[in-house]
Design a protein around this motif. Structure first.
Motif: not given
Ligand code: KG4
Ligand code: ZN
Length: 378
Positions: A172-180
Motif C-alpha cells: 500500500x502507498x502508506x506502507x511504502x512511506x513507512x518502509x522508506x
C-alpha cells in the motif's frame, strides 16, 4: 425524540478508537488511542502487540467517548463495529467488546467495512459543513497503510454500492512511506515525517523511472487486472539501492541511533539530522508516489465518467497529495473532497457515520458474525 446516536468502535489496525455520531452527520465525540509508541521500535505494526494494546485500551476509550459526548450507554440507539478488512486478532477485540455491549444493553449491532468507513469520513464532515449534495458516480481513492484502492460508487437505496476498479498489486502507498522511512532511519510512522521533510528537498533530484512505480503482472488473472492498478514495492527497492550505491548507510544508522534516543521525535529534531542528499531523495520519493496516485485516479475518473472525487485514508493527510489533487481535479472540472487530517487516519467516527444508513435500513448484524481480515467492499 432525541437524535439517533450511534457508538462506533474501530480496532482494525493500530488505533483503538470509539466515537459517538448523531445521524451520520454530527460528531459528538471522537477518541483515538494510538499505539505508535508500541510499534515504533519495530518500524511497523506487530499484530500480536496490536491485539494486546487494544485489549488494554478498549474499555477506557469507549467510556471516554461516551463522557465526551455527554451520553449514557442507555441513550445510544445502536453500536457499530469494524468487521474488516484488517488484522484478525485486532478486529476480534473490537467485535467481542461490541457484541457484549450490544447484548447487555439490548441495542442493535451494525457491522461496517473499514474502507467504507474511510469514505464516510468525508461525507460526515461535508454534512457537518452543510454540504449534502454529492454528484454520482463518486470515485473514491482509499489510500492508507494497509490499502490503496479505487472505488467507483453509486447510490443504492439508503446506502452506496461500490465497484473496485483499481488496487495495489503489492505494498500500500502508506506502507511504502513507512518502509522508506524505516530504511532511511527516519522513524515510524513514515508518512508524516516524509511529508514534512519533503518541502526541504528537491523533488526532481532523483529520477524514479516508470518501471519503479509501474505494476508488473505477477500472475494476476487477466480478468482481475485493471489499467488503474498500483505498485509501490519497486520504488521502495529503488530507494534502498540508491542508499547503498550513494554510500548513505552510515549516516542512516547514525540518524536512527539519534532518533531512538528521543521519545517522540518531531520534524525539528529530524531535519538537522538529514543532509541534502537525504532530503532530495525523500522529496523525490514523495513526488513519484503523489504523481502516480493522482495520475491514475484522474485517468480513471475521466475514463469512467466520475462526477466527484473523494480522497481518504491515512495518506490523504499528505500535504502534497492534497494540493496536487486540488490542482489536477480543478483542471478536469471535478470537485475533490478530503477528510480533515484528524479523520483521514483511522478513527471510529467514520465507523459510526457509515453505520447510520444501515441503521435506517434496519441492516443489523447477526450474532454469529466474526472478523473478516480480507472483507471486500461491494
Ligand atoms: O488510515 P490509517 O490510519 O491506517 C490504515 O488503515 O492503514 O493510515 C496510516 C498510514 C501510515 O502508513 C502512515 O505513514 C500514513 O497513513 N500517513 C501518511 C501521512 N500521515 C499518515 N502518509 C503520507 N503523508 C502523511 N502526512
Ligand atoms: Zn484505515
Amino acid at each position: 425524540m432525541a437524535e439517533t446516536c450511534i457508538l462506533g468502535i474501530e480496532t482494525s489496525c493500530d488505533e483503538t478508537a470509539a466515537a459517538v455520531v448523531s445521524r451520520g452527520e454530527r460528531l459528538l465525540s471522537n477518541v483515538v488511542s494510538s499505539q505508535i509508541a508500541t510499534h515504533q521500535p519495530y518500524g511497523g505494526v506487530v499484530p500480536e502487540l496490536a491485539s494486546r494494546e487494544h485489549l488494554r485500551a478498549i474499555v477506557p476509550v469507549v467510556r471516554q467517548s461516551l463522557e465526551q459526548a455527554g451520553r449514557t450507554y442507555e441513550t445510544l440507539d445502536a453500536i457499530a463495529v469494524t468487521q474488516g478488512p484488517g488484522l484478525a486478532g485486532a478486529l476480534l477485540v473490537g467485535i467481542s467488546y461490541a457484541k457484549a455491549l450490544a447484548f447487555a444493553l439490548e441495542k442493535p449491532l451494525i457491522t461496517v467495512n473499514h474502507l467504507e468507513g474511510h469514505i464516510h469520513a468525508v461525507l460526515l464532515e461535508e454534512r457537518q459543513k452543510g454540504n449534502f449534495q454529492v454528484e454520482f458516480p463518486v470515485l473514491a481513492l482509499v489510500v492508507s497503510g494497509g490499502h490503496t484502492h479505487l472505488f467507483l460508487a453509486e447510490e443504492h437505496g439508503r446506502g452506496w454500492k461500490y465497484q473496485n476498479i483499481g488496487r495495489t498489486r503489492d505494498d500500500a502507498a502508506g506502507e511504502a512511506y513507512d518502509k522508506v522511512a524505516k530504511l532511511l532511519g527516519l522513524g515510524y510512522p513514515g508518512g508524516p515525517v516524509i511529508d514534512a521533510l519533503s518541502t526541504h528537498g528537491n523533488p526532481r533530484a532523483v529520477r524514479f523511472g516508470p518501471a519503479q512505480i509501474k505494476h508488473r503482472n505477477r500472475g494476476t488473472p487477466e480478468d482481475q487486472q485493471t489499467p488503474y492498478d498500483f505498485s509501490f514495492s519497486g520504488i521502495k527497492t529503488a530507494v534502498l539501492r540508491y542508499v547503498e550505491i550513494e554510500g548513505m548507510r552510515e549516516a542512516v544508522d547514525a540518524r536512527q541511533r539519534a532518533l531512538t534516543a528521543l521519545k517522540k521525535p518531531k520534524t525539528e529534531h529530524v531535519l538537522p539530522l538529514c543532509d541534502k542528499k537525504t532530503l532530495d531523495l525523500v522529496a523525490s520519493f514523495q513526488r513519484s508516489v503523489v504523481e502516480d496516485l493522482t495520475g491514475k485516479t484522474l485517468q480513471a475518473a475521466v475514463e469512467r465518467g466520475a462526477r466527484t472525487l473523494f480522497v481518504t485514508g491515512g495518506v490523504a493527510a499528505n500535504s502534497e497529495l492534497r494540493t496536487t489533487f486540488e490542482r489536477e481535479a480543478a483542471l478536469n472540472g471535478l470537485p475533490v473532497f478530503f477528510p480533515s487530517r484528524k479523520l483521514s487516519t483511522d478513527n471510529a467516527a467514520m465507523i459510526a457515520a457509515a453505520a447510520y444508513p444501515k441503521f435506517m435500513a434496519g441492516d443489523f448484524a447477526s450474532p454469529e458474525f466474526s472478523a473478516e481480515a480480507a472483507l471486500p467492499l461491494r
